[in-house]
Design a protein around this motif. Structure first.
Motif, PDB file in Angstrom:
ATOM      1  N   ARG A   1       0.880  -1.223  -0.074  1.00  0.00           N
ATOM      2  CA  ARG A   1      -0.034  -0.017   0.037  1.00  0.00           C
ATOM      3  C   ARG A   1       0.952   1.396   0.043  1.00  0.00           C
ATOM      4  O   ARG A   1       0.593   2.083  -0.764  1.00  0.00           O
ATOM      5  N   LYS A   2       1.942   1.300   0.938  1.00  0.00           N
ATOM      6  CA  LYS A   2       2.740   2.267   0.687  1.00  0.00           C
ATOM      7  C   LYS A   2       3.597   2.683  -0.323  1.00  0.00           C
ATOM      8  O   LYS A   2       3.805   3.790  -0.648  1.00  0.00           O
ATOM      9  N   MET A   3       3.910   1.547  -1.075  1.00  0.00           N
ATOM     10  CA  MET A   3       4.642   1.604  -2.440  1.00  0.00           C
ATOM     11  C   MET A   3       3.677   2.251  -3.803  1.00  0.00           C
ATOM     12  O   MET A   3       4.049   3.209  -4.235  1.00  0.00           O
ATOM     13  N   GLN A   4       2.563   1.630  -3.365  1.00  0.00           N
ATOM     14  CA  GLN A   4       1.582   2.393  -4.316  1.00  0.00           C
ATOM     15  C   GLN A   4       1.219   4.014  -4.176  1.00  0.00           C
ATOM     16  O   GLN A   4       1.534   4.726  -5.152  1.00  0.00           O
ATOM     17  N   GLU A   5       1.300   4.306  -2.841  1.00  0.00           N
ATOM     18  CA  GLU A   5       1.409   5.709  -2.465  1.00  0.00           C
ATOM     19  C   GLU A   5       2.369   6.557  -3.036  1.00  0.00           C
ATOM     20  O   GLU A   5       2.482   7.616  -3.770  1.00  0.00           O
ATOM     21  N   ALA A   6       3.526   6.070  -2.618  1.00  0.00           N
ATOM     22  CA  ALA A   6       4.854   6.530  -3.158  1.00  0.00           C
ATOM     23  C   ALA A   6       4.928   6.786  -4.609  1.00  0.00           C
ATOM     24  O   ALA A   6       5.196   7.926  -5.187  1.00  0.00           O
ATOM     25  N   ALA A   7       4.562   5.637  -5.362  1.00  0.00           N
ATOM     26  CA  ALA A   7       4.560   6.042  -6.874  1.00  0.00           C
ATOM     27  C   ALA A   7       3.567   6.759  -7.263  1.00  0.00           C
ATOM     28  O   ALA A   7       3.964   7.447  -8.458  1.00  0.00           O
ATOM     29  N   GLU A   8       2.442   6.948  -6.629  1.00  0.00           N
ATOM     30  CA  GLU A   8       1.346   8.036  -7.174  1.00  0.00           C
ATOM     31  C   GLU A   8       2.156   9.302  -6.868  1.00  0.00           C
ATOM     32  O   GLU A   8       1.614  10.121  -7.572  1.00  0.00           O
ATOM     33  N   GLU A   9       2.584   9.466  -5.823  1.00  0.00           N
ATOM     34  CA  GLU A   9       3.057  10.960  -5.416  1.00  0.00           C
ATOM     35  C   GLU A   9       4.579  11.226  -6.026  1.00  0.00           C
ATOM     36  O   GLU A   9       5.234  11.953  -5.874  1.00  0.00           O
ATOM     37  N   LEU A  10       4.990  10.202  -7.097  1.00  0.00           N
ATOM     38  CA  LEU A  10       6.208  10.218  -7.789  1.00  0.00           C
ATOM     39  C   LEU A  10       7.412  10.154  -6.849  1.00  0.00           C
ATOM     40  O   LEU A  10       8.365  10.515  -7.266  1.00  0.00           O
ATOM     41  N   TYR A  11       7.398   9.841  -5.742  1.00  0.00           N
ATOM     42  CA  TYR A  11       8.338   9.387  -4.926  1.00  0.00           C
ATOM     43  C   TYR A  11       9.137   7.989  -5.343  1.00  0.00           C
ATOM     44  O   TYR A  11       8.967   7.230  -4.731  1.00  0.00           O
ATOM     45  N   PHE A  12       9.745   7.862  -6.562  1.00  0.00           N
ATOM     46  CA  PHE A  12      10.036   6.626  -7.050  1.00  0.00           C
ATOM     47  C   PHE A  12      11.344   5.814  -6.172  1.00  0.00           C
ATOM     48  O   PHE A  12      11.312   4.826  -6.186  1.00  0.00           O
ATOM     49  N   GLU A  13      12.039   6.726  -5.895  1.00  0.00           N
ATOM     50  CA  GLU A  13      12.933   6.019  -4.750  1.00  0.00           C
ATOM     51  C   GLU A  13      12.852   5.338  -3.672  1.00  0.00           C
ATOM     52  O   GLU A  13      12.960   4.113  -3.307  1.00  0.00           O
ATOM     53  N   ARG A  14      11.554   6.049  -2.997  1.00  0.00           N
ATOM     54  CA  ARG A  14      10.986   5.536  -1.879  1.00  0.00           C
ATOM     55  C   ARG A  14      10.038   4.317  -2.131  1.00  0.00           C
ATOM     56  O   ARG A  14      10.046   3.347  -1.718  1.00  0.00           O
ATOM     57  N   ALA A  15       9.755   4.411  -3.449  1.00  0.00           N
ATOM     58  CA  ALA A  15       8.744   3.321  -3.939  1.00  0.00           C
ATOM     59  C   ALA A  15       9.655   1.892  -4.052  1.00  0.00           C
ATOM     60  O   ALA A  15       9.353   0.805  -3.986  1.00  0.00           O
ATOM     61  N   LYS A  16      10.895   2.267  -4.860  1.00  0.00           N
ATOM     62  CA  LYS A  16      11.840   1.366  -5.254  1.00  0.00           C
ATOM     63  C   LYS A  16      12.255   0.708  -3.664  1.00  0.00           C
ATOM     64  O   LYS A  16      12.555  -0.579  -3.721  1.00  0.00           O
ATOM     65  N   GLU A  17      12.547   1.413  -2.821  1.00  0.00           N
ATOM     66  CA  GLU A  17      13.011   0.882  -1.753  1.00  0.00           C
ATOM     67  C   GLU A  17      11.922  -0.193  -0.874  1.00  0.00           C
ATOM     68  O   GLU A  17      12.280  -1.104  -0.493  1.00  0.00           O
ATOM     69  N   LEU A  18      10.703   0.443  -1.053  1.00  0.00           N
ATOM     70  CA  LEU A  18       9.563  -0.614  -0.531  1.00  0.00           C
ATOM     71  C   LEU A  18       9.535  -1.801  -1.398  1.00  0.00           C
ATOM     72  O   LEU A  18       9.202  -2.967  -0.698  1.00  0.00           O
ATOM     73  N   ARG A  19       9.548  -1.670  -2.571  1.00  0.00           N
ATOM     74  CA  ARG A  19       9.459  -2.858  -3.294  1.00  0.00           C
ATOM     75  C   ARG A  19      10.689  -3.675  -2.985  1.00  0.00           C
ATOM     76  O   ARG A  19      10.471  -4.904  -3.120  1.00  0.00           O
ATOM     77  N   ASP A  20      11.772  -3.182  -2.631  1.00  0.00           N
ATOM     78  CA  ASP A  20      12.942  -4.229  -2.517  1.00  0.00           C
ATOM     79  C   ASP A  20      12.651  -4.756  -1.149  1.00  0.00           C
ATOM     80  O   ASP A  20      12.935  -5.957  -0.868  1.00  0.00           O
ATOM     81  N   GLN A  21      12.025  -4.172  -0.058  1.00  0.00           N
ATOM     82  CA  GLN A  21      11.650  -4.777   1.053  1.00  0.00           C
ATOM     83  C   GLN A  21      10.684  -5.848   0.992  1.00  0.00           C
ATOM     84  O   GLN A  21      10.679  -6.956   1.493  1.00  0.00           O
ATOM     85  N   ILE A  22       9.691  -5.746   0.085  1.00  0.00           N
ATOM     86  CA  ILE A  22       8.728  -6.701  -0.312  1.00  0.00           C
ATOM     87  C   ILE A  22       9.256  -7.997  -0.836  1.00  0.00           C
ATOM     88  O   ILE A  22       9.006  -9.074  -0.434  1.00  0.00           O
ATOM     89  N   MET A  23      10.280  -7.873  -1.848  1.00  0.00           N
ATOM     90  CA  MET A  23      11.030  -8.841  -2.459  1.00  0.00           C
ATOM     91  C   MET A  23      11.934  -9.533  -1.442  1.00  0.00           C
ATOM     92  O   MET A  23      12.024 -10.596  -1.509  1.00  0.00           O
ATOM     93  N   SER A  24      12.383  -8.818  -0.674  1.00  0.00           N
ATOM     94  CA  SER A  24      13.242  -9.509   0.462  1.00  0.00           C
ATOM     95  C   SER A  24      12.376 -10.443   1.415  1.00  0.00           C
ATOM     96  O   SER A  24      12.704 -11.276   1.997  1.00  0.00           O
ATOM     97  N   ILE A  25      11.004  -9.785   1.643  1.00  0.00           N
ATOM     98  CA  ILE A  25      10.252 -10.732   2.606  1.00  0.00           C
ATOM     99  C   ILE A  25       9.839 -12.174   1.762  1.00  0.00           C
ATOM    100  O   ILE A  25      10.081 -13.140   2.199  1.00  0.00           O
ATOM    101  N   ASP A  26       9.828 -11.700   0.599  1.00  0.00           N
ATOM    102  CA  ASP A  26       9.252 -13.028  -0.384  1.00  0.00           C
ATOM    103  C   ASP A  26      10.393 -14.134  -0.415  1.00  0.00           C
ATOM    104  O   ASP A  26      10.225 -15.315  -0.407  1.00  0.00           O
ATOM    105  N   ALA A  27      11.708 -13.553  -0.561  1.00  0.00           N
ATOM    106  CA  ALA A  27      12.828 -14.405  -0.716  1.00  0.00           C
ATOM    107  C   ALA A  27      13.256 -15.209   0.715  1.00  0.00           C
ATOM    108  O   ALA A  27      13.428 -16.066   0.663  1.00  0.00           O
ATOM    109  N   LEU A  28      12.853 -14.246   1.671  1.00  0.00           N
ATOM    110  CA  LEU A  28      13.113 -14.981   3.112  1.00  0.00           C
ATOM    111  C   LEU A  28      12.152 -15.961   3.430  1.00  0.00           C
ATOM    112  O   LEU A  28      12.375 -17.005   3.947  1.00  0.00           O
TER     113      LEU A  28
END
Length: 631
Positions: free
Chosen positions: A221-248
């Motif tokens: 949800r936070k990643m979608q909000e960041a992307a909509e507000e054009l905070y792409f670096e924050r969105a990428k950081e949140l995406r990486d966290q989601i991928m890390s959870i999946d990998a773990l």
């Protein structure tokens, strides 16, 4: 009467007396639960066990037949004690505590019971998240255990990125890099409300306790909000966290619908060894396994339960459920397994009930279904681990034996089984000694090692030392008809080989091949020399034969240098006492026998010398001389 015979008779009498004492004590055993402690002739506790009925269990050791490993235990028992408990559960806990206190050699000892890593949220005004292997009663929150440090560190790394708890051990005076990258709230310079810490701690707890799906949805949800507000670096950081959870959480092999944390145990036994496998299921997913292999001497299932008791005795991060296998009964089973369901596992269920009562964790012995399949998986892993262990041992033995065979072929011998190797040690001719080690089929036979004090050689003469030791060794071999080696190995080159061959052939009439091991300038095995006259034999440095020669040379050098250091230390003690007026050889031996060392003589008072018939004046001279020498 011959002294050795007299000594053996006294030993037999002591043993018979001890066994008679045991027979009397067996008659007095109660029909109650408790623990028993078996002792050897020195009074050392060698085995601790528990019993529902002490009378029956302890008597079983001294009646009927036993397998080889149990016979070894029973043969050492000279006495026993027992402690009565109020219940089987108390006996279980007491057994665990006694094993940890006395470390009996015949018990299953969980040597790595504190090596598992945990994640810990510290109990501090500004809490930290850390990986620890020490579990303390410090009101901190512990999660785990994790099967290995990598899994714990990866989880911590992910949580550090998601939650800005402080990372420093000591509070700094100014903000650090973690604050600037958003991974710390900088409590060193800013006031952080307790409510914020409580919220973060609760989220970490939720994540580690199985709430990762909810946290992943919140991050999405936070990643979608960041992307909509054009905070792409924050969105990428949140995406990486989601991928890390999946990998773990991806490392799963079995999934249970109820998402519980479980520890699944299985074990296998073979050739006097036991392997225990633990399958870790977290949030319903099997994430990792851990294996422990060790020799055991008691009953297999009871020693298995003893392992589990020790494993959980210092483990505050318990799962929600523990699954144990049933105790094998040898019962014939029908195709549907109904007879097994009815008859097997009574003791296992009893043991599970005791563990459940003690730990407060649901402990089951499943008979069918997916839970039984998981136990079967753990048992199969344990069986495979043991087979692999024995295959590695057999392969190592085969390679070692083959190395000896190939070495024999390289120097022209039809067979090479027994190798005797010699090395000399002295410092500028003082305290000269020599040592011999024996290798049979490529493996050291330590009971046949021998030490030699050099008697006839003056000064640092390596060739004459070799001649004396070879002469003494093989004169005895001939006189006592001892096994002759297939090959003699000397430490050195042409001179040492020639000295050994001369004594063997010209003085003793023995024609045993002799080879020499030449070292390089770094004191490492460099070359093998064989023959008369000696010629170098080329062996590839990466071959098993060359590795065998290295082992032989290192072993005989270690054995010789250790013996030389012992003799030099004794010589130094003797010379320091001999330098004192009034101390001859007889008094020197008396002093060392009474006090044990120079240090204790030096620390003694004048009164301590009187039992040795040494007057106060001489006692003062001895003490002052040793103290003056040190200063």
């Amino acid at each position: 009467m011959d002294e050795p015979v007299k000594g053996l008779q006294e030993l037999d009498q002591d043993k018979e007396k001890a066994l008679e004492n045991i027979r009397h004590k067996l008659a007095l055993l109660p029909d109650l639960p408790g623990c028993y402690l078996m002792k050897n002739s020195k009074g050392t506790i060698i085995y601790v066990g528990k019993a529902k009925v002490l009378k029956n269990r302890v008597r079983s050791y001294f009646t009927g037949s036993h397998d080889g490993k149990t016979q070894r235990l029973v043969s050492e028992i000279r006495d026993f004690e027992y402690i009565v408990t109020a219940s089987n559960m108390e006996a279980l806990i007491l057994e665990c505590n006694l094993i940890k206190q006395h470390h009996p050699r015949y018990n299953v000892l969980l040597k790595d019971d504190k090596t598992f890593p945990y994640l810990k949220i510290t109990n501090e005004p500004h809490p930290r998240l850390e990986v620890t292997r020490r579990v303390l009663k410090d009101k901190a929150k512990y999660f785990g255990p994790y099967p290995n440090a990598y899994a714990a560190q990866q989880t911590k790394k992910l949580l550090d990125r998601m939650y800005p708890l402080r990372k420093c051990n000591v509070m700094p005076k100014e903000v650090c890099l973690y604050y600037h990258i958003g991974q710390c709230m900088a409590p060193c310079v800013e006031e952080v409300p307790q409510e914020k810490y409580d919220e973060i701690t609760q989220e970490i707890q939720s994540f580690l306790s199985g709430g990762h799906e909810e946290i992943k949805k919140e991050l999405q949800r936070k990643m979608q909000e960041a992307a909509e507000e054009l905070y792409f670096e924050r969105a990428k950081e949140l995406r990486d966290q989601i991928m890390s959870i999946d990998a773990l959480m991806e490392k799963q092999k079995i999934t249970m619908a109820d998402a519980k944390d479980r520890d699944v145990f299985g074990y296998a036994v073979d050739k006097g060894w036991m392997c225990v496998q633990i399958l870790y299921m977290r949030q319903g997913k099997m994430i990792e396994r851990h294996a422990s292999a060790f020799p055991f001497y008691g009953e297999a299932y009871q020693d298995f339960l003893s392992f589990i008791t020790q494993y959980y005795s210092d483990n505050p991060a318990l799962p929600q459920e523990i699954l144990l296998p049933a105790e094998p009964t040898g019962t014939e089973t029908g195709e549907d397994g109904s007879e097994a369901d009815a008859k097997e596992g009574a003791d296992a269920i009893s043991g599970a009930a005791e563990l459940q009562q003690w730990l407060g964790v649901k402990t089951l012995v499943p008979q069918r279904g997916l839970k039984r399949q998981m136990i079967s998986m753990a048992e199969e892993n344990a069986r495979v681990s043991l087979e692999e262990k024995f295959r590695l041992i057999e392969r190592d033995e085969e390679r070692t034996s083959k190395a000896a065979e190939n070495l024999g072929a390289a120097i022209g011998l039809e067979s090479l089984s027994r190798i005797e190797a010699f090395d000399n040690s002295n410092i500028q001719g003082t305290n000269p000694v020599s040592a011999m080690v024996v290798f049979i089929d490529g493996k050291p036979a330590k009971k046949e090692y021998r030490k030699y004090k050099v008697r006839t050689v003056e000064g640092p003469d390596d060739y004459e030392t070799m001649r004396e030791v070879i002469r003494r060794r093989y004169e005895r071999v001939l006189k006592e008809n001892l096994p002759q080696p297939d090959l003699i190995v000397v430490d050195g080159g042409k001179g040492q080989i020639s000295a050994a061959v001369d004594v063997l052939e010209n003085e003793l009439g023995l024609f045993i091949p002799v080879c020499g091991l030449v070292k390089d300038d770094k004191h490492r095995t460099a070359q093998l020399m064989v023959g008369d006259p000696p010629e170098p034999v080329h062996l590839p440095r990466d071959s098993q034969e060359f590795y065998l020669l290295q082992r032989i040379q290192e072993e005989v050098h270690r054995f010789a240098i250790t013996f030389h250091r012992e003799q030099r230390a004794k010589s130094m003690v003797a010379s320091r006492l001999d330098a004192i007026p009034g101390i001859g050889e007889k008094r020197r031996k008396l002093l060392l026998k009474h006090f044990g060392s120079l240090k204790k003589i030096k620390e003694a008072s004048v009164e301590d010398f009187r039992p040795l018939s040494i007057g106060d004046k001489l006692a003062n001279q001895i003490i002052n001389a040793l103290r003056d020498e040190e200063s």
